[in-house]
Design a protein around this motif. Structure first.
Motif, PDB file in Angstrom:
ATOM      1  N   UNK A 233       0.990   2.009   4.394  1.00  0.00           N
ATOM      2  CA  UNK A 233       1.393   0.606   4.382  1.00  0.00           C
ATOM      3  C   UNK A 233       2.599   0.395   5.279  1.00  0.00           C
ATOM      4  N   UNK A 234       2.909  -0.877   5.560  1.00  0.00           N
ATOM      5  CA  UNK A 234       4.034  -1.199   6.435  1.00  0.00           C
ATOM      6  C   UNK A 234       5.351  -0.990   5.690  1.00  0.00           C
ATOM      7  N   UNK A 235       6.416  -0.695   6.453  1.00  0.00           N
ATOM      8  CA  UNK A 235       7.746  -0.610   5.842  1.00  0.00           C
ATOM      9  C   UNK A 235       8.224  -1.996   5.408  1.00  0.00           C
ATOM     10  N   UNK A 236       7.902  -2.996   6.229  1.00  0.00           N
ATOM     11  CA  UNK A 236       8.407  -4.357   6.038  1.00  0.00           C
ATOM     12  C   UNK A 236       7.243  -5.319   6.181  1.00  0.00           C
ATOM     13  N   UNK A 237       7.145  -6.269   5.264  1.00  0.00           N
ATOM     14  CA  UNK A 237       6.092  -7.273   5.373  1.00  0.00           C
ATOM     15  C   UNK A 237       6.702  -8.660   5.202  1.00  0.00           C
ATOM     16  N   UNK A 238       6.400  -9.528   6.150  1.00  0.00           N
ATOM     17  CA  UNK A 238       6.849 -10.925   6.097  1.00  0.00           C
ATOM     18  C   UNK A 238       5.709 -11.766   5.542  1.00  0.00           C
ATOM     19  N   UNK A 239       5.997 -12.530   4.484  1.00  0.00           N
ATOM     20  CA  UNK A 239       5.002 -13.429   3.903  1.00  0.00           C
ATOM     21  C   UNK A 239       5.427 -14.840   4.263  1.00  0.00           C
ATOM     22  N   UNK A 247       0.455 -13.781  -0.843  1.00  0.00           N
ATOM     23  CA  UNK A 247       1.468 -12.956  -1.513  1.00  0.00           C
ATOM     24  C   UNK A 247       0.891 -11.600  -1.879  1.00  0.00           C
ATOM     25  N   UNK A 248      -0.334 -11.583  -2.412  1.00  0.00           N
ATOM     26  CA  UNK A 248      -0.944 -10.303  -2.774  1.00  0.00           C
ATOM     27  C   UNK A 248      -1.198  -9.465  -1.531  1.00  0.00           C
ATOM     28  N   UNK A 249      -1.644 -10.129  -0.459  1.00  0.00           N
ATOM     29  CA  UNK A 249      -1.872  -9.417   0.801  1.00  0.00           C
ATOM     30  C   UNK A 249      -0.570  -8.760   1.267  1.00  0.00           C
ATOM     31  N   UNK A 250       0.527  -9.485   1.125  1.00  0.00           N
ATOM     32  CA  UNK A 250       1.826  -8.962   1.557  1.00  0.00           C
ATOM     33  C   UNK A 250       2.259  -7.777   0.685  1.00  0.00           C
ATOM     34  N   UNK A 251       2.190  -7.939  -0.631  1.00  0.00           N
ATOM     35  CA  UNK A 251       2.657  -6.876  -1.531  1.00  0.00           C
ATOM     36  C   UNK A 251       1.800  -5.624  -1.353  1.00  0.00           C
ATOM     37  N   UNK A 259       9.697  -3.244   1.894  1.00  0.00           N
ATOM     38  CA  UNK A 259      10.288  -4.542   1.567  1.00  0.00           C
ATOM     39  C   UNK A 259       9.379  -5.705   1.962  1.00  0.00           C
ATOM     40  N   UNK A 260       9.189  -6.623   1.012  1.00  0.00           N
ATOM     41  CA  UNK A 260       8.487  -7.877   1.294  1.00  0.00           C
ATOM     42  C   UNK A 260       9.542  -8.981   1.428  1.00  0.00           C
ATOM     43  N   UNK A 261       9.525  -9.681   2.558  1.00  0.00           N
ATOM     44  CA  UNK A 261      10.381 -10.863   2.725  1.00  0.00           C
ATOM     45  C   UNK A 261       9.478 -12.080   2.663  1.00  0.00           C
ATOM     46  N   UNK A 262       9.609 -12.888   1.605  1.00  0.00           N
ATOM     47  CA  UNK A 262       8.646 -13.995   1.440  1.00  0.00           C
ATOM     48  C   UNK A 262       9.350 -15.335   1.553  1.00  0.00           C
ATOM     49  N   UNK A 263       8.824 -16.151   2.453  1.00  0.00           N
ATOM     50  CA  UNK A 263       9.459 -17.444   2.729  1.00  0.00           C
ATOM     51  C   UNK A 263       8.470 -18.609   2.678  1.00  0.00           C
ATOM     52  N   UNK A 264       7.176 -18.302   2.502  1.00  0.00           N
ATOM     53  CA  UNK A 264       6.228 -19.394   2.286  1.00  0.00           C
ATOM     54  C   UNK A 264       6.532 -20.019   0.936  1.00  0.00           C
ATOM     55  N   UNK A 265       6.661 -21.357   0.890  1.00  0.00           N
ATOM     56  CA  UNK A 265       7.009 -22.010  -0.377  1.00  0.00           C
ATOM     57  C   UNK A 265       5.856 -21.798  -1.357  1.00  0.00           C
ATOM     58  N   UNK A 266       6.152 -21.080  -2.440  1.00  0.00           N
ATOM     59  CA  UNK A 266       5.110 -20.670  -3.391  1.00  0.00           C
ATOM     60  C   UNK A 266       4.442 -21.860  -4.053  1.00  0.00           C
ATOM     61  N   UNK A 272       1.400 -10.340 -11.089  1.00  0.00           N
ATOM     62  CA  UNK A 272       1.202  -9.469 -12.243  1.00  0.00           C
ATOM     63  C   UNK A 272       2.314  -8.415 -12.279  1.00  0.00           C
ATOM     64  N   UNK A 273       3.036  -8.393 -13.403  1.00  0.00           N
ATOM     65  CA  UNK A 273       4.189  -7.494 -13.528  1.00  0.00           C
ATOM     66  C   UNK A 273       3.829  -6.034 -13.322  1.00  0.00           C
ATOM     67  N   UNK A 274       2.699  -5.618 -13.869  1.00  0.00           N
ATOM     68  CA  UNK A 274       2.335  -4.206 -13.783  1.00  0.00           C
ATOM     69  C   UNK A 274       1.978  -3.804 -12.353  1.00  0.00           C
ATOM     70  N   UNK A 275       1.284  -4.684 -11.640  1.00  0.00           N
ATOM     71  CA  UNK A 275       0.974  -4.365 -10.240  1.00  0.00           C
ATOM     72  C   UNK A 275       2.255  -4.243  -9.421  1.00  0.00           C
ATOM     73  N   UNK A 276       3.179  -5.194  -9.649  1.00  0.00           N
ATOM     74  CA  UNK A 276       4.456  -5.178  -8.942  1.00  0.00           C
ATOM     75  C   UNK A 276       5.210  -3.887  -9.250  1.00  0.00           C
ATOM     76  N   UNK A 277       5.212  -3.518 -10.549  1.00  0.00           N
ATOM     77  CA  UNK A 277       5.918  -2.322 -11.027  1.00  0.00           C
ATOM     78  C   UNK A 277       5.435  -1.079 -10.278  1.00  0.00           C
ATOM     79  N   UNK A 278       4.129  -0.894 -10.219  1.00  0.00           N
ATOM     80  CA  UNK A 278       3.610   0.331  -9.614  1.00  0.00           C
ATOM     81  C   UNK A 278       3.559   0.269  -8.087  1.00  0.00           C
ATOM     82  N   UNK A 279       3.792  -0.924  -7.524  1.00  0.00           N
ATOM     83  CA  UNK A 279       3.805  -1.036  -6.051  1.00  0.00           C
ATOM     84  C   UNK A 279       5.050  -0.395  -5.451  1.00  0.00           C
TER      85      UNK A 279
END
Lengths: 340, 340
Positions: A233-239, A247-251, A259-266, A272-279
């Protein structure tokens, strides 16, 4: 004066609006030299945000100061200025930490309505930055990008910790994503992968320094990023979109510890907390504190080291704002500049 | 040998299990000197994670090496060792980036079952660290914490960027939260606010260096943290529970630009994208790469600079593991040490 007023989704009109006045000693009033339509303006245009009453709109602007309140000390009538898309006092604890878009006195410039002939800018000292002089006409589009899309792409690249030795992936090929490509390269990234399936946007991404183009989306896009990065995976992803899919594509495109840098207004995004946790990814983003970057970005533009104004592929007179919205909505234009 | 086997929620028994053997040249087999029950072991105990067949359990361990495979070079029979709660080769790109719990060869030690007399440790070279010699008996509980809870609190404090000048809030008063307090102080944090309403846990938090105790929870807890930080929120927040309420409490207690370090294993947590966007918080966490910190943590314990073993307020023989689970489940004990 003339200005854009939102009436209902798809019904944005240029009308006579009351001339702005100095309301507080910290205000300035500027004559708008150029404004534009933002991807985020399309949310209410498409009905994804409510319009409760006819309202002004527009938050990206450059212009000439006409009048300042008695407390304003850093800008004066006659100066050409660029301002952030939110106001900031630039003195509170959040501003000093570099988060001017979380200023304790923050107001959104959309409420003032920058798609107009003239504009009131509250907290002028902390919101506006004067250019070194009157700009050459060809610099105005680039200076205008500093007001939001360039500063937002810049923040995204910093939040994603783009830099030397890094591979950066960019999700979203709108003006912010494209300027995220430019920012990542300026910050020294080794490799910048733009995700886009539109040839005109791919071309601009390459001009801004993209080293690779990926046309796949969603899970296939993630698989492609993994393939290009040894499976990690990439070191850095801009969303730079703001949807659930982006967002899922970025994570999922980010390596453990990346690191994900996200600036698209959500909009309607739930993580999902568990997916984020293990990412094992770092997540940072939000409304970009463009005010922080304005001096640096104005300098890069003024000295012609960068040309972010290329994102404007259509220029229309303010009176044709309705056409500008249509062109953006139908993705016929990347970004439209409006000339009052 | 004797070892704990999960049969069903609430039904964890000590039974005769097959003696572990060297299966691969990179394996070691250790005689377990001490193991313990983790907060995360309570998820299956409480039925929040499925138990599909009788399975061993336990992932925190210290012990003496009995046998090593032919490819093992860094530990040898007779040495006292501490190991991480997941295996790691310590050579892949993820390990070298400091994310040993995302090692490309990762296995969870729970599957090997550390709550037992003996234990097979795969990838021994990259998973185990030998102590400088045979430890004094009173150091064993502290060394055992390095296997998970201390290393996890340490990672949380680093992910939350605890350090000089920072105010750190800690959500969760289990062993990980309490050791997050210790870690934040060791990393130089100026102020550490422990959120707890249990007097024995408050007392330990203060011994570990907490400067403030907040007893309020949820929105009231957030309001209290804001009140203690001039309305801004904490710079750094450690989340050491893993529920929806605790994650929201952590995010909402963080100032714009601040950092949340989350290490509670997420269960049924979903985060709203828009709230996260406007929070301006940094989010980082996941399974702690304790292997990264083992040499440093062993040194701090060996030289008696820290005494994390205080989290064990109950010690039982392995054969009484069922009692240990009950005491943890009913929160009668902070953490229970099991002696095989």
């Amino acid at each position: 004066m003339r200005g854009v007023v939102m009436h209902a989704p798809g019904d944005f009109r240029v009308e006579e609006r009351e001339d702005p006045k100095i309301l507080k000693p910290t205000d300035a009033v500027i004559r708008v030299a150029a404004a534009c339509v933002c991807g985020s303006d399309l949310w209410p245009y498409r009905g994804a945000e409510p319009i409760n009453a006819p309202s002004p709109i527009g938050h990206e602007y450059v212009g000439v100061v006409e009048e300042v309140g008695s407390a304003v000390t850093t800008v004066k009538p006659g100066q050409f200025v660029v301002g952030g898309f939110s106001t900031s006092d630039n003195t509170c604890e959040n501003c000093r930490a570099g988060y001017q878009t979380s200023c304790v006195q923050r107001e959104w410039m959309n409420e003032m309505g920058a798609q107009a002939e003239r504009l009131r800018v509250p907290l002028a000292d902390g919101t506006l930055v004067a250019t070194p002089g009157a700009p050459d006409a060809d610099l105005i589009p680039s200076l205008l990008t500093a007001s939001d899309v360039l500063g937002t792409g810049w923040f995204a690249a910093i939040a994603a910790q783009a830099g030397p030795g890094k591979t950066v992936a960019v999700v979203g090929d709108g003006a912010v994503g494209l300027l995220g490509v430019l920012a990542a390269r300026q910050l020294g990234a080794e490799r910048v992968i733009a995700m886009s399936r539109h040839s005109s946007r791919q071309k601009l991404a390459l001009e801004f320094g993209a080293t690779d183009i990926v046309t796949e989306r969603a899970d296939e896009g993630v698989a492609k990023i993994k393939e290009l990065t040894g499976g990690f995976g990439a070191h850095s992803v801009i969303e730079a979109v703001g949807t659930q899919e982006s967002m899922l594509q970025a994570i999922r495109s980010t390596r453990p510890g990346g690191h994900v840098g996200y600036v698209g207004v959500s909009h309607d995004v739930t993580l999902d907390g568990q997916e984020l946790f293990f990412s094992h990814a770092h997540l940072h983003g939000g409304p970009a504190p463009v005010r922080q970057y304005l001096p640096q970005l104005i300098d890069l533009i003024w000295t012609r080291q960068i040309d972010p104004g290329k994102v404007f592929d259509l220029t229309l007179p303010l009176d044709r704002a309705a056409d500008a919205y249509r062109a953006m909505d139908e993705r016929r234009a990347i970004k439209v500049l409006l000339k009052p």
